[in-house]
Design a protein around this motif. Sequence first.
Motif, PDB file in Angstrom:
ATOM      1  N   LYS A  92       0.822  -1.255  -0.260  1.00 15.22           N
ATOM      2  CA  LYS A  92       0.156  -0.020  -0.010  1.00 15.22           C
ATOM      3  C   LYS A  92       0.873   1.282  -0.012  1.00 15.22           C
ATOM      4  CE  LYS A  92      -3.238   2.789   2.771  1.00 15.22           C
ATOM      5  NZ  LYS A  92      -2.626   3.933   2.375  1.00 15.22           N
ATOM      6  N   VAL A  93       0.526   2.254  -0.879  1.00 21.37           N
ATOM      7  CA  VAL A  93       1.405   3.330  -1.071  1.00 21.37           C
ATOM      8  C   VAL A  93       0.386   4.574  -0.990  1.00 21.37           C
ATOM      9  CG1 VAL A  93       3.001   4.891  -2.293  1.00 21.37           C
ATOM     10  CG2 VAL A  93       3.149   2.163  -2.571  1.00 21.37           C
ATOM     11  N   SER A  94       0.926   5.290  -0.304  1.00 26.88           N
ATOM     12  CA  SER A  94       0.218   6.858  -0.116  1.00 26.88           C
ATOM     13  C   SER A  94       1.393   7.658  -0.679  1.00 26.88           C
ATOM     14  CB  SER A  94       0.033   7.305   1.576  1.00 26.88           C
ATOM     15  OG  SER A  94      -0.620   6.171   1.922  1.00 26.88           O
ATOM     16  N   PHE A  95       0.844   8.607  -1.587  1.00 24.66           N
ATOM     17  CA  PHE A  95       1.571   9.578  -2.196  1.00 24.66           C
ATOM     18  C   PHE A  95       1.364  11.039  -1.748  1.00 24.66           C
ATOM     19  CE2 PHE A  95       0.678   5.931  -5.416  1.00 24.66           C
ATOM     20  CZ  PHE A  95       1.746   5.647  -5.737  1.00 24.66           C
ATOM     21  N   VAL A  96       2.493  11.688  -1.061  1.00 20.88           N
ATOM     22  CA  VAL A  96       2.001  12.697  -0.337  1.00 20.88           C
ATOM     23  C   VAL A  96       2.597  13.974  -1.164  1.00 20.88           C
ATOM     24  CG1 VAL A  96       2.978  13.804   1.846  1.00 20.88           C
ATOM     25  CG2 VAL A  96       2.578  11.204   1.969  1.00 20.88           C
ATOM     26  N   ALA A  97       3.621  13.644  -1.701  1.00 21.51           N
ATOM     27  CA  ALA A  97       3.931  15.069  -2.477  1.00 21.51           C
ATOM     28  C   ALA A  97       4.650  14.490  -3.971  1.00 21.51           C
ATOM     29  CB  ALA A  97       4.833  15.855  -1.885  1.00 21.51           C
ATOM     30  N   ALA A  98       4.755  15.239  -4.956  1.00 17.15           N
ATOM     31  CA  ALA A  98       5.468  14.998  -5.980  1.00 17.15           C
ATOM     32  C   ALA A  98       6.628  14.652  -6.008  1.00 17.15           C
ATOM     33  CB  ALA A  98       5.004  15.939  -7.245  1.00 17.15           C
ATOM     34  N   ALA A  99       7.256  13.486  -6.615  1.00 15.45           N
ATOM     35  CA  ALA A  99       8.725  13.468  -6.755  1.00 15.45           C
ATOM     36  C   ALA A  99       9.228  13.870  -8.134  1.00 15.45           C
ATOM     37  CB  ALA A  99       8.883  11.831  -6.616  1.00 15.45           C
ATOM     38  N   SER A 100       9.986  14.773  -8.066  1.00 20.30           N
ATOM     39  CA  SER A 100      10.542  15.516  -9.447  1.00 20.30           C
ATOM     40  C   SER A 100      12.008  14.916  -9.546  1.00 20.30           C
ATOM     41  CB  SER A 100      10.616  17.027  -9.247  1.00 20.30           C
ATOM     42  OG  SER A 100       9.258  17.369  -8.820  1.00 20.30           O
ATOM     43  N   PRO A 101      12.573  15.163 -11.009  1.00 21.87           N
ATOM     44  CA  PRO A 101      13.994  14.663 -11.206  1.00 21.87           C
ATOM     45  C   PRO A 101      14.800  15.150 -10.028  1.00 21.87           C
ATOM     46  CG  PRO A 101      12.715  15.429 -13.259  1.00 21.87           C
ATOM     47  CD  PRO A 101      11.924  15.875 -12.062  1.00 21.87           C
ATOM     48  N   GLY A 102      15.562  14.060  -9.899  1.00 20.44           N
ATOM     49  CA  GLY A 102      16.792  14.507  -8.744  1.00 20.44           C
ATOM     50  C   GLY A 102      16.886  13.420  -7.913  1.00 20.44           C
ATOM     51  N   PRO A 103      17.582  13.463  -7.160  1.00 20.44           N
ATOM     52  CA  PRO A 103      17.799  12.188  -6.090  1.00 20.44           C
ATOM     53  C   PRO A 103      16.656  12.236  -5.095  1.00 20.44           C
ATOM     54  CG  PRO A 103      19.248  14.341  -5.369  1.00 20.44           C
ATOM     55  CD  PRO A 103      18.676  14.581  -6.731  1.00 20.44           C
ATOM     56  N   VAL A 104      16.627  10.682  -4.728  1.00 19.91           N
ATOM     57  CA  VAL A 104      15.640  10.675  -3.745  1.00 19.91           C
ATOM     58  C   VAL A 104      16.038   9.350  -2.825  1.00 19.91           C
ATOM     59  CG1 VAL A 104      13.460  11.157  -4.910  1.00 19.91           C
ATOM     60  CG2 VAL A 104      14.125   9.049  -5.114  1.00 19.91           C
ATOM     61  N   ALA A 118       6.996 -11.292   6.598  1.00 16.74           N
ATOM     62  CA  ALA A 118       7.376  -9.930   7.230  1.00 16.74           C
ATOM     63  C   ALA A 118       6.226  -8.628   6.955  1.00 16.74           C
ATOM     64  CB  ALA A 118       8.840  -9.559   6.778  1.00 16.74           C
ATOM     65  N   PHE A 119       6.423  -7.990   7.915  1.00 15.15           N
ATOM     66  CA  PHE A 119       5.485  -6.528   7.801  1.00 15.15           C
ATOM     67  C   PHE A 119       6.652  -5.472   7.539  1.00 15.15           C
ATOM     68  CE2 PHE A 119       3.069  -9.652   9.814  1.00 15.15           C
ATOM     69  CZ  PHE A 119       1.640  -9.568   9.213  1.00 15.15           C
ATOM     70  N   LEU A 120       6.629  -4.685   6.652  1.00 13.54           N
ATOM     71  CA  LEU A 120       7.730  -3.807   6.287  1.00 13.54           C
ATOM     72  C   LEU A 120       7.095  -2.480   5.919  1.00 13.54           C
ATOM     73  CD1 LEU A 120       9.276  -6.110   3.701  1.00 13.54           C
ATOM     74  CD2 LEU A 120      10.125  -5.886   6.108  1.00 13.54           C
ATOM     75  N   ALA A 121       7.930  -1.430   6.252  1.00 16.90           N
ATOM     76  CA  ALA A 121       7.397  -0.265   6.008  1.00 16.90           C
ATOM     77  C   ALA A 121       8.604   0.830   5.233  1.00 16.90           C
ATOM     78  CB  ALA A 121       6.802   0.682   7.160  1.00 16.90           C
ATOM     79  N   ALA A 122       8.228   1.623   4.248  1.00 16.59           N
ATOM     80  CA  ALA A 122       9.309   2.513   3.827  1.00 16.59           C
ATOM     81  C   ALA A 122       8.800   3.971   3.698  1.00 16.59           C
ATOM     82  CB  ALA A 122       9.918   2.078   2.733  1.00 16.59           C
ATOM     83  N   ASP A 123       9.616   5.049   3.709  1.00 21.08           N
ATOM     84  CA  ASP A 123       9.112   6.443   3.232  1.00 21.08           C
ATOM     85  C   ASP A 123      10.282   6.921   2.454  1.00 21.08           C
ATOM     86  OD1 ASP A 123       7.214   6.581   5.262  1.00 21.08           O
ATOM     87  OD2 ASP A 123       8.690   6.819   6.737  1.00 21.08           O
ATOM     88  N   LEU A 124       9.625   7.668   1.273  1.00 18.41           N
ATOM     89  CA  LEU A 124      10.606   8.035   0.468  1.00 18.41           C
ATOM     90  C   LEU A 124      10.837   9.729   0.502  1.00 18.41           C
ATOM     91  CD1 LEU A 124      12.004   7.171  -2.463  1.00 18.41           C
ATOM     92  CD2 LEU A 124       9.968   8.329  -3.527  1.00 18.41           C
ATOM     93  N   ARG A 130      12.311  16.270   2.252  1.00 20.93           N
ATOM     94  CA  ARG A 130      10.638  16.292   2.315  1.00 20.93           C
ATOM     95  C   ARG A 130       9.864  14.954   1.941  1.00 20.93           C
ATOM     96  NH1 ARG A 130       6.891  18.705  -2.358  1.00 20.93           N
ATOM     97  NH2 ARG A 130       9.003  17.835  -3.664  1.00 20.93           N
ATOM     98  N   LEU A 131       8.861  14.387   2.679  1.00 22.31           N
ATOM     99  CA  LEU A 131       8.464  13.173   2.763  1.00 22.31           C
ATOM    100  C   LEU A 131       7.466  13.237   1.479  1.00 22.31           C
ATOM    101  CD1 LEU A 131       7.603  10.362   3.746  1.00 22.31           C
ATOM    102  CD2 LEU A 131       5.590  11.694   4.890  1.00 22.31           C
ATOM    103  N   LEU A 132       8.088  12.374   0.416  1.00 19.57           N
ATOM    104  CA  LEU A 132       7.106  12.168  -0.975  1.00 19.57           C
ATOM    105  C   LEU A 132       6.174  11.032  -1.086  1.00 19.57           C
ATOM    106  CD1 LEU A 132      10.394  12.447  -3.158  1.00 19.57           C
ATOM    107  CD2 LEU A 132       8.589  14.329  -2.469  1.00 19.57           C
ATOM    108  N   ALA A 133       6.318   9.965  -0.284  1.00 21.54           N
ATOM    109  CA  ALA A 133       5.649   8.773  -0.237  1.00 21.54           C
ATOM    110  C   ALA A 133       6.073   7.707   1.035  1.00 21.54           C
ATOM    111  CB  ALA A 133       5.479   8.144  -1.581  1.00 21.54           C
ATOM    112  N   SER A 134       4.940   7.221   1.467  1.00 20.25           N
ATOM    113  CA  SER A 134       5.040   6.107   2.345  1.00 20.25           C
ATOM    114  C   SER A 134       4.511   4.943   2.054  1.00 20.25           C
ATOM    115  CB  SER A 134       4.287   6.551   3.640  1.00 20.25           C
ATOM    116  OG  SER A 134       5.016   7.500   4.328  1.00 20.25           O
ATOM    117  N   ALA A 135       4.863   3.715   2.292  1.00 22.00           N
ATOM    118  CA  ALA A 135       4.467   2.380   2.035  1.00 22.00           C
ATOM    119  C   ALA A 135       4.533   1.450   3.073  1.00 22.00           C
ATOM    120  CB  ALA A 135       5.390   1.796   0.723  1.00 22.00           C
TER     121      ALA A 135
END
Length: 149
Positions: A92-104, A118-124, A130-135
């Motif tokens: 499940k992914v929640s898109f919080v802000a737009a990811a633009s060209p460049g490093p993430v 396993a139950f896993l989580a990640a943030d981009l 700036r938080l872009l997405a969470s999964a």
Amino acid sequence: MNFDGLTVEQISARLMQGNAPLMNAMGCKGIQAHDGQAHTLRMAFEVRPEFCHSGGRIAQGGFVTAWLDAAMAHLVIVESKGRENVASLEIKVSFVAAASPGPVVAHARILKKGRRVAFLAADLYDKDERLLASATSTALLTEMHRPGA
């Protein structure tokens, strides 16, 4: 694959080499850090304009999902010293802000790990942290594929 005694940099290099076409296609720059006590991992990616829509300004959501998924999977691989991989059962992914060209950077963590699941989580995050997405992900733990096996 056995990662006993290897540094994070050596593990990252082996994983990148073993999956070079996929990792390169995803813009993967490798594992930046791993904390075995906290069960966390940071993995870097480059958002390239060809990954984007809206005039090359916003990364397509499938790439964002793939970056988060890759970081979570690599965390399990590193934590198991190359003995386990994952098969994603649900993401499940929640898109919080737009990811633009460049490093993430994807920050992955293990929420709970059993013998088979396993139950896993990640943030981009972007370069400005700036938080872009969470999964979150539910993953089946599998034996790492061995070449020639």
